[in-house]
Design a protein around this motif. Structure first.
Motif, PDB file in Angstrom:
ATOM      1  N   ALA A  10       0.855  -1.188   0.000  1.00 14.47           N
ATOM      2  CA  ALA A  10       0.000   0.000   0.000  1.00 14.47           C
ATOM      3  C   ALA A  10       0.886   1.232   0.000  1.00 14.47           C
ATOM      4  O   ALA A  10       1.463   1.595   1.004  1.00 14.47           O
ATOM      5  CB  ALA A  10      -0.918   0.011   1.228  1.00 14.47           C
ATOM      6  N   SER A  12       1.535   5.233  -2.174  1.00 16.77           N
ATOM      7  CA  SER A  12       0.985   6.194  -3.120  1.00 16.77           C
ATOM      8  C   SER A  12       1.809   6.204  -4.388  1.00 16.77           C
ATOM      9  O   SER A  12       3.032   6.139  -4.344  1.00 16.77           O
ATOM     10  CB  SER A  12       0.994   7.589  -2.499  1.00 16.77           C
ATOM     11  OG  SER A  12       0.156   7.625  -1.377  1.00 16.77           O
ATOM     12  N   GLY A  45       2.119   1.335  -5.365  1.00 20.08           N
ATOM     13  CA  GLY A  45       0.900   2.120  -5.509  1.00 20.08           C
ATOM     14  C   GLY A  45      -0.401   1.410  -5.235  1.00 20.08           C
ATOM     15  O   GLY A  45      -1.457   1.922  -5.606  1.00 20.08           O
ATOM     16  N   PRO A  47      -3.525   0.789  -3.254  1.00 21.60           N
ATOM     17  CA  PRO A  47      -4.156   1.550  -2.159  1.00 21.60           C
ATOM     18  C   PRO A  47      -4.735   0.619  -1.109  1.00 21.60           C
ATOM     19  O   PRO A  47      -4.940  -0.569  -1.341  1.00 21.60           O
ATOM     20  CB  PRO A  47      -5.275   2.301  -2.881  1.00 21.60           C
ATOM     21  CG  PRO A  47      -5.692   1.351  -3.960  1.00 21.60           C
ATOM     22  CD  PRO A  47      -4.402   0.692  -4.427  1.00 21.60           C
ATOM     23  N   GLY A  48      -5.024   1.171   0.034  1.00 18.92           N
ATOM     24  CA  GLY A  48      -5.772   0.430   1.032  1.00 18.92           C
ATOM     25  C   GLY A  48      -7.217   0.243   0.597  1.00 18.92           C
ATOM     26  O   GLY A  48      -7.690   0.874  -0.358  1.00 18.92           O
ATOM     27  N   GLN A  51      -9.436   3.506   0.580  1.00 21.99           N
ATOM     28  CA  GLN A  51      -9.101   4.387  -0.541  1.00 21.99           C
ATOM     29  C   GLN A  51      -9.632   3.816  -1.847  1.00 21.99           C
ATOM     30  O   GLN A  51     -10.166   4.544  -2.691  1.00 21.99           O
ATOM     31  CB  GLN A  51      -7.589   4.599  -0.639  1.00 21.99           C
ATOM     32  CG  GLN A  51      -7.200   5.515  -1.806  1.00 21.99           C
ATOM     33  CD  GLN A  51      -5.693   5.684  -1.939  1.00 21.99           C
ATOM     34  OE1 GLN A  51      -4.951   5.460  -0.986  1.00 21.99           O
ATOM     35  NE2 GLN A  51      -5.243   6.075  -3.123  1.00 21.99           N
ATOM     36  N   ALA A  52      -9.492   2.504  -2.021  1.00 17.65           N
ATOM     37  CA  ALA A  52      -9.992   1.870  -3.236  1.00 17.65           C
ATOM     38  C   ALA A  52     -11.501   2.044  -3.357  1.00 17.65           C
ATOM     39  O   ALA A  52     -12.029   2.295  -4.453  1.00 17.65           O
ATOM     40  CB  ALA A  52      -9.616   0.395  -3.249  1.00 17.65           C
ATOM     41  N   GLU A  55     -12.153   5.539  -4.486  1.00 14.65           N
ATOM     42  CA  GLU A  55     -11.825   5.689  -5.903  1.00 14.65           C
ATOM     43  C   GLU A  55     -12.876   5.026  -6.784  1.00 14.65           C
ATOM     44  O   GLU A  55     -13.273   5.573  -7.822  1.00 14.65           O
ATOM     45  CB  GLU A  55     -10.443   5.105  -6.176  1.00 14.65           C
ATOM     46  CG  GLU A  55      -9.318   5.921  -5.574  1.00 14.65           C
ATOM     47  CD  GLU A  55      -7.954   5.306  -5.757  1.00 14.65           C
ATOM     48  OE1 GLU A  55      -6.960   6.054  -5.721  1.00 14.65           O
ATOM     49  OE2 GLU A  55      -7.864   4.065  -5.940  1.00 14.65           O
ATOM     50  N   ARG A 160       2.555   2.501 -10.730  1.00 16.64           N
ATOM     51  CA  ARG A 160       1.272   2.033 -10.212  1.00 16.64           C
ATOM     52  C   ARG A 160       1.192   0.516 -10.379  1.00 16.64           C
ATOM     53  O   ARG A 160       2.008  -0.077 -11.068  1.00 16.64           O
ATOM     54  CB  ARG A 160       0.122   2.718 -10.964  1.00 16.64           C
ATOM     55  CG  ARG A 160       0.115   4.235 -10.781  1.00 16.64           C
ATOM     56  CD  ARG A 160      -1.033   4.891 -11.517  1.00 16.64           C
ATOM     57  NE  ARG A 160      -1.024   6.331 -11.307  1.00 16.64           N
ATOM     58  CZ  ARG A 160      -0.290   7.200 -11.998  1.00 16.64           C
ATOM     59  NH1 ARG A 160       0.495   6.759 -12.983  1.00 16.64           N
ATOM     60  NH2 ARG A 160      -0.319   8.475 -11.729  1.00 16.64           N
ATOM     61  N   ARG A 195      -8.270  -3.793  -5.620  1.00 17.59           N
ATOM     62  CA  ARG A 195      -7.650  -2.531  -5.233  1.00 17.59           C
ATOM     63  C   ARG A 195      -6.729  -2.036  -6.343  1.00 17.59           C
ATOM     64  O   ARG A 195      -6.709  -0.839  -6.660  1.00 17.59           O
ATOM     65  CB  ARG A 195      -6.887  -2.715  -3.922  1.00 17.59           C
ATOM     66  CG  ARG A 195      -7.791  -2.825  -2.715  1.00 17.59           C
ATOM     67  CD  ARG A 195      -7.171  -3.609  -1.572  1.00 17.59           C
ATOM     68  NE  ARG A 195      -5.831  -3.158  -1.233  1.00 17.59           N
ATOM     69  CZ  ARG A 195      -4.953  -3.908  -0.542  1.00 17.59           C
ATOM     70  NH1 ARG A 195      -5.292  -5.125  -0.139  1.00 17.59           N
ATOM     71  NH2 ARG A 195      -3.762  -3.434  -0.259  1.00 17.59           N
ATOM     72  N   SER A 196      -5.953  -2.955  -6.925  1.00 20.61           N
ATOM     73  CA  SER A 196      -5.040  -2.568  -8.001  1.00 20.61           C
ATOM     74  C   SER A 196      -5.808  -2.084  -9.221  1.00 20.61           C
ATOM     75  O   SER A 196      -5.504  -1.025  -9.797  1.00 20.61           O
ATOM     76  CB  SER A 196      -4.154  -3.770  -8.383  1.00 20.61           C
ATOM     77  OG  SER A 196      -3.336  -4.173  -7.306  1.00 20.61           O
ATOM     78  N   THR A 199      -7.519   1.433  -8.649  1.00 19.09           N
ATOM     79  CA  THR A 199      -6.652   2.606  -8.586  1.00 19.09           C
ATOM     80  C   THR A 199      -6.051   2.937  -9.951  1.00 19.09           C
ATOM     81  O   THR A 199      -5.838   4.107 -10.269  1.00 19.09           O
ATOM     82  CB  THR A 199      -5.552   2.429  -7.516  1.00 19.09           C
ATOM     83  OG1 THR A 199      -5.096   3.717  -7.104  1.00 19.09           O
ATOM     84  CG2 THR A 199      -4.373   1.599  -8.002  1.00 19.09           C
TER      85      THR A 199
END
Length: 225
Positions: A10, A12, A45, A47-48, A51-52, A55, A160, A195-196, A199
């Protein structure tokens, strides 16, 4: 599936979005090659969960566009990344253990575990570099309107969680399908994969279909607190 730890970092992404690898991705590689045996592989990159979810909620829902005009050549990939290495070789180096490369930066030895099917390999030619969001999927969800330079950055994005060394068999099974049609066979991979995927789509302002959004939500629901 032990290999799913490869999807768990995780961090940025680089705010520049220039497709260059973050320093941590290559710091342990050195001139001679990859990481020590047993070292954890991580993607940059990822995200947790929360956050996902944010997004995903911000992505525009739309039907998939046409494939008219698409070809892989519209996404120039495996471009030069310095030290005579192209994008493919950088990913092989990052994702493998004890990777050794020749003077032309070709991976000549190492060990890789494909997270999608937990298969281990010692020959780089048995591996494909998967685009988490496939090029054709991106084309149908907004990339058809991009400049060639933006498509180039997308196809070679090392900042990313868009590129991952996996078995050729699993990559070809996935093809250009979205999560609504293809998921990693092991449910333990669903959370980091969703998550991948989310993002990457958010970073490039790509759309999702209703079915895609619903499946991504279901996959994120498998994340443990």
């Amino acid at each position: 599936m032990a290999g799913c730890s490869a999807l768990e970092e995780a961090a940025s992404p680089s705010p520049a979005g220039d497709g260059k690898p973050p320093a941590s991705a290559l710091a342990s590689a050195g001139a001679g090659g990859g990481r020590a045996a047993g070292a954890a592989t991580t993607l940059p990159g990822v995200p947790g969960e929360q956050q996902a979810r944010r997004e995903l909620a911000g992505l525009r829902v739309a039907a998939q566009g046409s494939m008219a005009g698409y070809s892989r050549a519209r996404f120039p990939h495996w471009v030069e990344q310095g030290e005579s290495c192209n994008t493919r070789e950088r990913v092989l180096e990052r994702d493998g253990a004890n990777v050794r490369r020749d003077e032309e930066c070709r991976a000549v030895s190492g060990r890789w575990v494909s997270v999608y099917d937990d298969e281990a390999f010692t020959d780089a030619s048995d591996l494909d570099i998967d685009h988490t969001v496939p090029l054709a999927n991106a084309w149908r969800s907004g990339a058809a309107d991009w400049t060639q330079e933006r498509r180039r950055a997308f196809a070679n994005d090392l900042a990313r969680p868009q590129l991952l060394a996996v078995s050729a068999a699993s990559n070809r099974s996935k093809g250009d399908q979205g999560p609504e049609a293809w998921q990693p066979p092991a449910r333990t991979c669903w959370c980091p994969y969703a998550r991948s995927w989310t993002t990457v789509k958010a970073a490039y302002d790509l759309t999702v279909t209703e079915a895609e959004r619903d499946m991504l939500t279901e996959m994120l629901d498998t994340c443990t607190p």
